[in-house]
Scaffold this motif. Structure first.
Motif: not given
Ligand code: ATP
Length: 236
Positions: A13, A18, A37-44, A47, A84, A161, A194
Protein backbone atom coordinates in the motif's frame (compact mmCIF):
# COMPACT_ATOMS: atom_id res chain seq x y z
CA UNK A 1 -5.46 -29.65 -11.87
CA UNK A 2 -4.32 -26.34 -10.40
CA UNK A 3 -6.81 -23.49 -10.81
CA UNK A 4 -4.99 -20.72 -8.94
CA UNK A 5 -1.32 -20.43 -8.15
CA UNK A 6 0.42 -17.69 -6.19
CA UNK A 7 4.19 -17.81 -6.28
CA UNK A 8 6.25 -15.43 -4.10
CA UNK A 9 3.59 -12.73 -4.25
CA UNK A 10 4.41 -9.34 -2.79
CA UNK A 11 2.06 -6.40 -2.27
CA UNK A 12 2.24 -2.88 -0.96
CA UNK A 13 0.00 0.00 0.00
CA UNK A 14 1.95 3.01 -1.22
CA UNK A 15 5.44 2.68 0.26
CA UNK A 16 4.37 0.07 2.84
CA UNK A 17 5.05 -3.50 1.79
CA UNK A 18 2.61 -5.89 3.50
CA UNK A 19 3.09 -9.12 1.52
CA UNK A 20 6.59 -10.47 1.27
CA UNK A 21 6.39 -13.87 -0.39
CA UNK A 22 2.98 -15.54 -0.36
CA UNK A 23 2.78 -18.85 -2.20
CA UNK A 24 -0.26 -21.10 -2.35
CA UNK A 25 -2.30 -23.16 -4.79
CA UNK A 26 -6.00 -23.89 -5.12
CA UNK A 27 -6.90 -26.96 -7.16
CA UNK A 28 -9.96 -26.95 -9.44
CA UNK A 29 -12.98 -27.44 -7.21
CA UNK A 30 -10.78 -27.35 -4.10
CA UNK A 31 -11.22 -25.32 -0.96
CA UNK A 32 -8.20 -23.71 0.69
CA UNK A 33 -7.98 -21.63 3.86
CA UNK A 34 -5.67 -18.76 4.80
CA UNK A 35 -4.91 -18.56 8.52
CA UNK A 36 -2.90 -15.94 10.35
CA UNK A 37 -2.95 -13.33 13.08
CA UNK A 38 -4.45 -9.86 12.66
CA UNK A 39 -2.42 -7.91 10.14
CA UNK A 40 -0.64 -10.99 8.73
CA UNK A 41 -1.84 -10.09 5.23
CA UNK A 42 -4.82 -12.40 4.67
CA UNK A 43 -7.15 -9.75 3.28
CA UNK A 44 -4.34 -8.28 1.20
CA UNK A 45 -3.69 -11.70 -0.34
CA UNK A 46 -7.29 -11.80 -1.59
CA UNK A 47 -6.94 -8.22 -2.85
CA UNK A 48 -3.76 -9.15 -4.70
CA UNK A 49 -5.72 -11.82 -6.56
CA UNK A 50 -8.70 -9.63 -7.38
CA UNK A 51 -6.50 -6.77 -8.56
CA UNK A 52 -7.17 -4.09 -5.95
CA UNK A 53 -3.62 -3.72 -4.61
CA UNK A 54 -0.27 -3.30 -6.36
CA UNK A 55 1.53 -6.66 -6.51
CA UNK A 56 4.71 -8.42 -7.53
CA UNK A 57 5.51 -12.10 -8.00
CA UNK A 58 3.40 -14.50 -9.99
CA UNK A 59 -0.37 -15.06 -9.95
CA UNK A 60 -1.75 -17.60 -12.42
CA UNK A 61 -5.41 -18.47 -12.82
CA UNK A 62 -6.77 -21.11 -15.19
CA UNK A 63 -3.49 -21.12 -17.10
CA UNK A 64 -3.23 -17.32 -17.47
CA UNK A 65 -0.96 -14.80 -15.78
CA UNK A 66 -3.44 -12.44 -14.07
CA UNK A 67 -1.13 -10.35 -11.92
CA UNK A 68 -1.68 -6.66 -12.54
CA UNK A 69 -5.07 -7.07 -14.24
CA UNK A 70 -7.90 -4.73 -13.33
CA UNK A 71 -10.60 -5.97 -10.92
CA UNK A 72 -13.25 -6.09 -13.65
CA UNK A 73 -10.95 -8.16 -15.88
CA UNK A 74 -10.23 -10.59 -13.03
CA UNK A 75 -13.96 -10.90 -12.34
CA UNK A 76 -14.65 -11.56 -16.02
CA UNK A 77 -12.20 -14.48 -15.93
CA UNK A 78 -14.30 -16.15 -13.22
CA UNK A 79 -13.13 -14.92 -9.82
CA UNK A 80 -15.78 -13.53 -7.44
CA UNK A 81 -14.68 -11.72 -4.27
CA UNK A 82 -16.90 -11.53 -1.18
CA UNK A 83 -15.06 -8.82 0.77
CA UNK A 84 -14.88 -8.37 4.51
CA UNK A 85 -17.80 -6.10 5.39
CA UNK A 86 -19.85 -7.88 2.71
CA UNK A 87 -20.22 -5.17 0.07
CA UNK A 88 -23.90 -5.57 -0.74
CA UNK A 89 -25.63 -2.62 -2.41
CA UNK A 90 -27.52 -1.11 0.51
CA UNK A 91 -30.27 0.70 -1.39
CA UNK A 92 -31.09 -2.20 -3.72
CA UNK A 93 -33.43 -5.06 -2.85
CA UNK A 94 -32.30 -8.63 -2.28
CA UNK A 95 -33.51 -9.60 -5.77
CA UNK A 96 -31.73 -6.61 -7.35
CA UNK A 97 -28.48 -7.45 -5.56
CA UNK A 98 -28.67 -11.00 -6.91
CA UNK A 99 -29.34 -9.70 -10.42
CA UNK A 100 -26.36 -7.32 -10.15
CA UNK A 101 -24.21 -10.36 -9.39
CA UNK A 102 -25.28 -11.87 -12.72
CA UNK A 103 -24.75 -8.79 -14.87
CA UNK A 104 -21.78 -10.13 -16.84
CA UNK A 105 -23.43 -13.46 -17.70
CA UNK A 106 -24.31 -14.44 -21.22
CA UNK A 107 -26.67 -17.29 -20.23
CA UNK A 108 -29.53 -14.96 -19.27
CA UNK A 109 -32.09 -17.78 -19.37
CA UNK A 110 -30.50 -19.61 -16.45
CA UNK A 111 -30.52 -16.58 -14.16
CA UNK A 112 -34.01 -17.15 -12.72
CA UNK A 113 -33.18 -20.74 -11.87
CA UNK A 114 -29.99 -19.62 -10.12
CA UNK A 115 -31.88 -17.02 -8.09
CA UNK A 116 -34.20 -19.86 -7.02
CA UNK A 117 -31.14 -21.89 -6.04
CA UNK A 118 -29.83 -19.01 -3.88
CA UNK A 119 -33.19 -18.69 -2.16
CA UNK A 120 -33.23 -22.43 -1.55
CA UNK A 121 -29.70 -22.26 -0.11
CA UNK A 122 -30.56 -19.27 2.09
CA UNK A 123 -34.31 -19.54 2.87
CA UNK A 124 -34.18 -16.39 5.02
CA UNK A 125 -33.46 -14.40 1.86
CA UNK A 126 -36.65 -15.69 0.23
CA UNK A 127 -38.66 -14.01 2.97
CA UNK A 128 -36.75 -10.76 2.42
CA UNK A 129 -36.63 -10.83 -1.37
CA UNK A 130 -38.14 -7.35 -1.77
CA UNK A 131 -36.35 -5.74 1.19
CA UNK A 132 -33.46 -3.35 0.74
CA UNK A 133 -30.10 -4.87 1.68
CA UNK A 134 -29.68 -2.10 4.27
CA UNK A 135 -32.68 -3.47 6.19
CA UNK A 136 -31.25 -7.01 6.51
CA UNK A 137 -29.58 -8.45 9.60
CA UNK A 138 -25.81 -9.01 9.51
CA UNK A 139 -26.29 -12.71 8.83
CA UNK A 140 -28.75 -12.05 6.01
CA UNK A 141 -26.36 -9.52 4.45
CA UNK A 142 -23.59 -12.10 4.53
CA UNK A 143 -25.88 -14.65 2.88
CA UNK A 144 -26.77 -12.08 0.23
CA UNK A 145 -23.11 -11.28 -0.41
CA UNK A 146 -22.38 -14.97 -0.99
CA UNK A 147 -25.51 -15.36 -3.11
CA UNK A 148 -24.55 -12.37 -5.22
CA UNK A 149 -21.07 -13.80 -5.81
CA UNK A 150 -22.59 -17.18 -6.76
CA UNK A 151 -24.83 -15.42 -9.31
CA UNK A 152 -21.70 -14.51 -11.29
CA UNK A 153 -21.15 -18.28 -11.76
CA UNK A 154 -17.44 -17.98 -10.89
CA UNK A 155 -14.83 -20.72 -11.04
CA UNK A 156 -13.30 -19.39 -7.82
CA UNK A 157 -14.84 -17.65 -4.83
CA UNK A 158 -12.67 -15.48 -2.56
CA UNK A 159 -14.34 -15.36 0.83
CA UNK A 160 -13.14 -12.88 3.47
CA UNK A 161 -14.21 -13.36 7.11
CA UNK A 162 -17.75 -14.50 6.39
CA UNK A 163 -18.37 -15.02 10.13
CA UNK A 164 -17.30 -11.51 11.18
CA UNK A 165 -19.75 -9.92 13.61
CA UNK A 166 -22.23 -12.81 13.46
CA UNK A 167 -23.64 -14.75 16.41
CA UNK A 168 -22.06 -18.22 16.60
CA UNK A 169 -25.21 -20.05 15.48
CA UNK A 170 -25.66 -17.71 12.51
CA UNK A 171 -22.01 -18.06 11.53
CA UNK A 172 -22.34 -21.85 11.59
CA UNK A 173 -25.43 -21.84 9.40
CA UNK A 174 -23.77 -19.46 6.91
CA UNK A 175 -20.79 -21.85 6.72
CA UNK A 176 -23.07 -24.87 6.34
CA UNK A 177 -24.76 -23.23 3.38
CA UNK A 178 -21.40 -22.30 1.81
CA UNK A 179 -20.26 -25.89 2.27
CA UNK A 180 -23.38 -27.14 0.53
CA UNK A 181 -22.78 -24.63 -2.26
CA UNK A 182 -19.26 -25.92 -2.62
CA UNK A 183 -20.36 -29.56 -2.84
CA UNK A 184 -23.24 -28.90 -5.23
CA UNK A 185 -21.59 -26.33 -7.50
CA UNK A 186 -17.96 -27.45 -7.53
CA UNK A 187 -16.86 -23.80 -7.23
CA UNK A 188 -13.32 -23.61 -5.82
CA UNK A 189 -12.89 -21.46 -2.72
CA UNK A 190 -10.11 -19.49 -1.06
CA UNK A 191 -11.26 -18.70 2.45
CA UNK A 192 -9.94 -16.16 4.97
CA UNK A 193 -11.39 -16.82 8.38
CA UNK A 194 -10.35 -15.78 11.90
CA UNK A 195 -12.43 -18.58 13.36
CA UNK A 196 -10.28 -21.54 12.36
CA UNK A 197 -12.78 -24.05 13.74
CA UNK A 198 -15.29 -22.77 11.20
CA UNK A 199 -12.70 -22.56 8.43
CA UNK A 200 -11.83 -26.22 8.94
CA UNK A 201 -15.47 -27.21 8.29
CA UNK A 202 -15.07 -25.84 4.76
CA UNK A 203 -11.45 -26.20 3.64
CA UNK A 204 -9.34 -29.24 2.70
CA UNK A 205 -5.99 -27.53 3.20
CA UNK A 206 -4.78 -24.23 4.62
CA UNK A 207 -1.79 -21.94 4.44
CA UNK A 208 -0.57 -20.04 7.50
CA UNK A 209 0.65 -16.46 6.94
CA UNK A 210 3.04 -14.67 9.26
CA UNK A 211 3.87 -11.01 8.59
CA UNK A 212 3.11 -11.26 4.90
CA UNK A 213 4.78 -14.60 4.20
CA UNK A 214 3.40 -18.11 3.90
CA UNK A 215 5.18 -20.20 6.51
CA UNK A 216 3.25 -23.47 6.54
CA UNK A 217 0.73 -25.40 4.44
CA UNK A 218 -1.06 -28.57 5.42
CA UNK A 219 -4.30 -30.48 5.27
CA UNK A 220 -6.98 -29.49 7.78
CA UNK A 221 -6.31 -32.70 9.72
CA UNK A 222 -2.55 -32.09 9.84
CA UNK A 223 -2.95 -28.50 10.97
CA UNK A 224 -5.55 -29.37 13.62
CA UNK A 225 -3.06 -31.87 15.02
CA UNK A 226 -0.30 -29.29 15.49
CA UNK A 227 0.07 -27.80 18.99
CA UNK A 228 1.09 -24.34 17.82
CA UNK A 229 -1.88 -24.15 15.42
CA UNK A 230 -4.23 -25.26 18.19
CA UNK A 231 -2.83 -22.66 20.58
CA UNK A 232 -2.85 -19.83 18.05
CA UNK A 233 -6.09 -20.42 16.16
CA UNK A 234 -8.26 -23.05 17.81
CA UNK A 235 -8.47 -21.78 21.34
CA UNK A 236 -6.15 -24.16 23.12
P1 ATP B 1 -7.13 -8.62 9.63
O1 ATP B 1 -7.67 -9.93 10.05
O2 ATP B 1 -6.84 -7.71 10.79
O3 ATP B 1 -7.90 -7.95 8.52
P2 ATP B 1 -5.19 -9.45 7.70
O4 ATP B 1 -4.31 -10.62 7.92
O5 ATP B 1 -6.33 -9.60 6.78
O6 ATP B 1 -5.67 -8.92 9.09
P3 ATP B 1 -4.44 -7.23 6.08
O7 ATP B 1 -5.77 -6.56 6.22
O8 ATP B 1 -4.12 -7.87 4.81
O9 ATP B 1 -4.26 -8.28 7.24
O10 ATP B 1 -3.34 -6.15 6.45
C1 ATP B 1 -1.95 -6.41 6.40
C2 ATP B 1 -1.20 -5.16 6.83
O11 ATP B 1 -1.45 -4.11 5.89
C3 ATP B 1 -1.60 -4.61 8.17
O12 ATP B 1 -0.42 -4.20 8.85
C4 ATP B 1 -2.48 -3.44 7.86
O13 ATP B 1 -2.38 -2.45 8.86
C5 ATP B 1 -1.91 -2.94 6.55
N1 ATP B 1 -2.94 -2.33 5.70
C6 ATP B 1 -4.14 -2.88 5.35
N2 ATP B 1 -4.84 -2.09 4.51
C7 ATP B 1 -4.07 -0.97 4.33
C8 ATP B 1 -4.21 0.22 3.55
N3 ATP B 1 -5.29 0.45 2.80
N4 ATP B 1 -3.21 1.12 3.62
C9 ATP B 1 -2.09 0.89 4.34
N5 ATP B 1 -1.89 -0.21 5.09
C10 ATP B 1 -2.85 -1.15 5.08
Amino acid sequence: MTLLELDSVTASYGPVQVLDGVSLTVPEGGSVGILGANGAGKTTTLRAISGTVRTGGRIRFAGRDIRGRRPDQVAALGIAHVPEGRGTLAQLSVRENLLVGAYMRKDRKKISADIEYCLDLFPQLRERIGSRAAALSGGEQQMLAVGRAFMAKPKLLLLDEASLGLAPGTARSVYEAIRRLRVESGIAMLVVEQNANLAFTLVDTATVLETGRSVLTGTSAELKGMDEIRRAYLGG
